[in-house]
Design a protein around this motif. Structure first.
Motif, PDB file in Angstrom:
ATOM      1  N   ALA A  75       0.833  -1.202   0.000  1.00  0.00           N
ATOM      2  CA  ALA A  75       0.000   0.000   0.000  1.00  0.00           C
ATOM      3  C   ALA A  75       0.869   1.255   0.000  1.00  0.00           C
ATOM      4  CB  ALA A  75      -0.910  -0.001   1.221  1.00  0.00           C
ATOM      5  N   VAL A  76       0.365   2.311  -0.628  1.00  0.00           N
ATOM      6  CA  VAL A  76       1.011   3.619  -0.598  1.00  0.00           C
ATOM      7  C   VAL A  76       0.189   4.497   0.334  1.00  0.00           C
ATOM      8  CG1 VAL A  76       1.700   5.659  -1.935  1.00  0.00           C
ATOM      9  CG2 VAL A  76       1.905   3.378  -2.948  1.00  0.00           C
ATOM     10  N   GLU A  77       0.790   4.862   1.446  1.00  0.00           N
ATOM     11  CA  GLU A  77       0.095   5.675   2.442  1.00  0.00           C
ATOM     12  C   GLU A  77       0.236   7.160   2.129  1.00  0.00           C
ATOM     13  OE1 GLU A  77       1.442   4.573   6.315  1.00  0.00           O
ATOM     14  OE2 GLU A  77       0.908   2.476   6.041  1.00  0.00           O
ATOM     15  N   GLU A  78      -0.706   7.917   2.652  1.00  0.00           N
ATOM     16  CA  GLU A  78      -0.714   9.381   2.521  1.00  0.00           C
ATOM     17  C   GLU A  78      -0.611   9.822   1.063  1.00  0.00           C
ATOM     18  OE1 GLU A  78       2.003  11.267   5.254  1.00  0.00           O
ATOM     19  OE2 GLU A  78       1.561   9.779   6.800  1.00  0.00           O
ATOM     20  N   CYS A  79      -1.374   9.162   0.200  1.00  0.00           N
ATOM     21  CA  CYS A  79      -1.395   9.505  -1.217  1.00  0.00           C
ATOM     22  C   CYS A  79      -2.225  10.769  -1.421  1.00  0.00           C
ATOM     23  CB  CYS A  79      -1.953   8.342  -2.031  1.00  0.00           C
ATOM     24  SG  CYS A  79      -1.635   8.528  -3.782  1.00  0.00           S
ATOM     25  N   LYS A  80      -1.672  11.674  -2.215  1.00  0.00           N
ATOM     26  CA  LYS A  80      -2.283  12.992  -2.377  1.00  0.00           C
ATOM     27  C   LYS A  80      -2.131  13.443  -3.821  1.00  0.00           C
ATOM     28  CE  LYS A  80      -1.297  17.533  -0.439  1.00  0.00           C
ATOM     29  NZ  LYS A  80      -0.562  18.216   0.615  1.00  0.00           N
ATOM     30  N   GLY A  81      -3.180  14.080  -4.358  1.00  0.00           N
ATOM     31  CA  GLY A  81      -3.136  14.650  -5.696  1.00  0.00           C
ATOM     32  C   GLY A  81      -3.103  16.163  -5.614  1.00  0.00           C
ATOM     33  N   ASN A  82      -2.312  16.774  -6.490  1.00  0.00           N
ATOM     34  CA  ASN A  82      -2.232  18.236  -6.542  1.00  0.00           C
ATOM     35  C   ASN A  82      -2.376  18.722  -7.965  1.00  0.00           C
ATOM     36  OD1 ASN A  82       0.043  17.396  -4.316  1.00  0.00           O
ATOM     37  ND2 ASN A  82      -1.204  19.122  -3.682  1.00  0.00           N
ATOM     38  N   LEU A  83      -3.177  19.747  -8.140  1.00  0.00           N
ATOM     39  CA  LEU A  83      -3.206  20.495  -9.386  1.00  0.00           C
ATOM     40  C   LEU A  83      -2.164  21.587  -9.215  1.00  0.00           C
ATOM     41  CD1 LEU A  83      -4.351  21.338 -12.115  1.00  0.00           C
ATOM     42  CD2 LEU A  83      -6.145  22.592 -10.886  1.00  0.00           C
ATOM     43  N   LEU A  84      -1.091  21.525  -9.997  1.00  0.00           N
ATOM     44  CA  LEU A  84       0.017  22.457  -9.821  1.00  0.00           C
ATOM     45  C   LEU A  84      -0.253  23.807 -10.470  1.00  0.00           C
ATOM     46  CD1 LEU A  84       2.953  19.963 -10.414  1.00  0.00           C
ATOM     47  CD2 LEU A  84       1.931  20.693  -8.237  1.00  0.00           C
ATOM     48  N   LYS A  85      -0.805  23.769 -11.686  1.00  0.00           N
ATOM     49  CA  LYS A  85      -1.177  24.999 -12.377  1.00  0.00           C
ATOM     50  C   LYS A  85      -1.966  24.645 -13.629  1.00  0.00           C
ATOM     51  CE  LYS A  85       3.155  25.519 -14.946  1.00  0.00           C
ATOM     52  NZ  LYS A  85       4.261  26.439 -15.263  1.00  0.00           N
ATOM     53  N   VAL A  86      -2.608  25.673 -14.199  1.00  0.00           N
ATOM     54  CA  VAL A  86      -3.370  25.513 -15.437  1.00  0.00           C
ATOM     55  C   VAL A  86      -2.880  26.578 -16.413  1.00  0.00           C
ATOM     56  CG1 VAL A  86      -5.656  25.527 -16.512  1.00  0.00           C
ATOM     57  CG2 VAL A  86      -5.390  24.712 -14.153  1.00  0.00           C
ATOM     58  N   GLU A  87      -2.671  26.157 -17.656  1.00  0.00           N
ATOM     59  CA  GLU A  87      -2.269  27.087 -18.705  1.00  0.00           C
ATOM     60  C   GLU A  87      -3.289  27.037 -19.840  1.00  0.00           C
ATOM     61  OE1 GLU A  87       2.509  26.988 -18.627  1.00  0.00           O
ATOM     62  OE2 GLU A  87       1.522  25.104 -19.154  1.00  0.00           O
ATOM     63  N   LYS A  88      -3.374  28.127 -20.595  1.00  0.00           N
ATOM     64  CA  LYS A  88      -4.315  28.231 -21.708  1.00  0.00           C
ATOM     65  C   LYS A  88      -3.523  28.392 -23.005  1.00  0.00           C
ATOM     66  CE  LYS A  88      -8.504  30.613 -23.047  1.00  0.00           C
ATOM     67  NZ  LYS A  88      -9.540  31.535 -22.633  1.00  0.00           N
ATOM     68  N   TRP A  89      -3.960  27.659 -24.037  1.00  0.00           N
ATOM     69  CA  TRP A  89      -3.293  27.748 -25.333  1.00  0.00           C
ATOM     70  C   TRP A  89      -3.691  29.041 -26.022  1.00  0.00           C
ATOM     71  CZ3 TRP A  89       0.721  26.025 -27.742  1.00  0.00           C
ATOM     72  CH2 TRP A  89       0.840  26.207 -29.116  1.00  0.00           C
ATOM     73  N   SER A  90      -2.691  29.771 -26.530  1.00  0.00           N
ATOM     74  CA  SER A  90      -2.924  30.985 -27.303  1.00  0.00           C
ATOM     75  C   SER A  90      -2.620  30.686 -28.762  1.00  0.00           C
ATOM     76  CB  SER A  90      -2.027  32.124 -26.803  1.00  0.00           C
ATOM     77  OG  SER A  90      -2.071  33.211 -27.717  1.00  0.00           O
ATOM     78  N   ALA A  91      -3.662  30.661 -29.590  1.00  0.00           N
ATOM     79  CA  ALA A  91      -3.470  30.424 -31.015  1.00  0.00           C
ATOM     80  C   ALA A  91      -2.706  31.591 -31.638  1.00  0.00           C
ATOM     81  CB  ALA A  91      -4.812  30.234 -31.709  1.00  0.00           C
ATOM     82  N   PHE A  92      -2.896  32.788 -31.102  1.00  0.00           N
ATOM     83  CA  PHE A  92      -2.215  33.988 -31.615  1.00  0.00           C
ATOM     84  C   PHE A  92      -0.707  33.886 -31.394  1.00  0.00           C
ATOM     85  CE2 PHE A  92      -0.579  38.303 -30.950  1.00  0.00           C
ATOM     86  CZ  PHE A  92      -0.880  38.858 -32.182  1.00  0.00           C
TER      87      PHE A  92
END
Length: 149
Positions: free
Chosen positions: A27-44
């Motif tokens: 078993a893996v104890e103290e398992c945690k997920g994090n969203l580190l950051k979000v980026e948006k694609w710029s077509a321009f």
């Protein structure tokens, strides 16, 4: 990606979740997920641009609504990455939602999510998730991308 009804009339949500599998024999104890950051694609600019969601957010594990859990071999779990709603808000599945993390999206928007999952005495794993939004509020295509491409 399940649709979820809310207690507000005419408001629905659609959750995007990551399935996490224990790849160790124990078993893996103290398992945690994090969203580190979000980026948006710029077509321009033909490049990824920062959004206001630019610092780590602890994610909740689906159905158990906790930030930390134990992963066991053969017992996969899902961590809630984000949800979208009929008002075209994209929010991390976190309570309360950090205001900086609330993002609006429009048809054609492309977002890249930097995600980390780790546990006690276990090397963290990193992945990138690309979400492309269509015309309807819940028209979304999600896929894992390698090396952040």
């Amino acid at each position: 990606m399940p649709h979820t009804f809310t207690n507000a009339p005419n408001l629905q949500r659609r959750f995007v979740q990551l399935q996490v599998r224990c790849t160790t024999e124990g078993a893996v104890e103290e398992c945690k997920g994090n969203l580190l950051k979000v980026e948006k694609w710029s077509a321009f600019n033909k490049a990824w641009q920062p959004t206001t969601c630019d610092e780590p957010i602890d994610l909740l594990w689906s159905t158990i609504n906790v930030h930390i859990t134990t992963l066991e071999p053969g017992l996969d779990r899902r961590v809630n990455l984000f949800f979208i709603d009929t008002n075209r808000w994209l929010l991390p599945a976190e309570t309360p939602v950090p205001l900086r993390a609330a993002i609006t999206y429009a048809p054609g928007s492309i977002l890249r999510f930097h995600v980390r999952v780790g546990g006690k005495e276990c090397q963290p794993q990193y992945t990138f998730i690309k979400a492309t939004f269509g015309q309807a509020w819940d028209d979304i295509t999600v896929k894992e991308i390698k090396n952040g491409d």
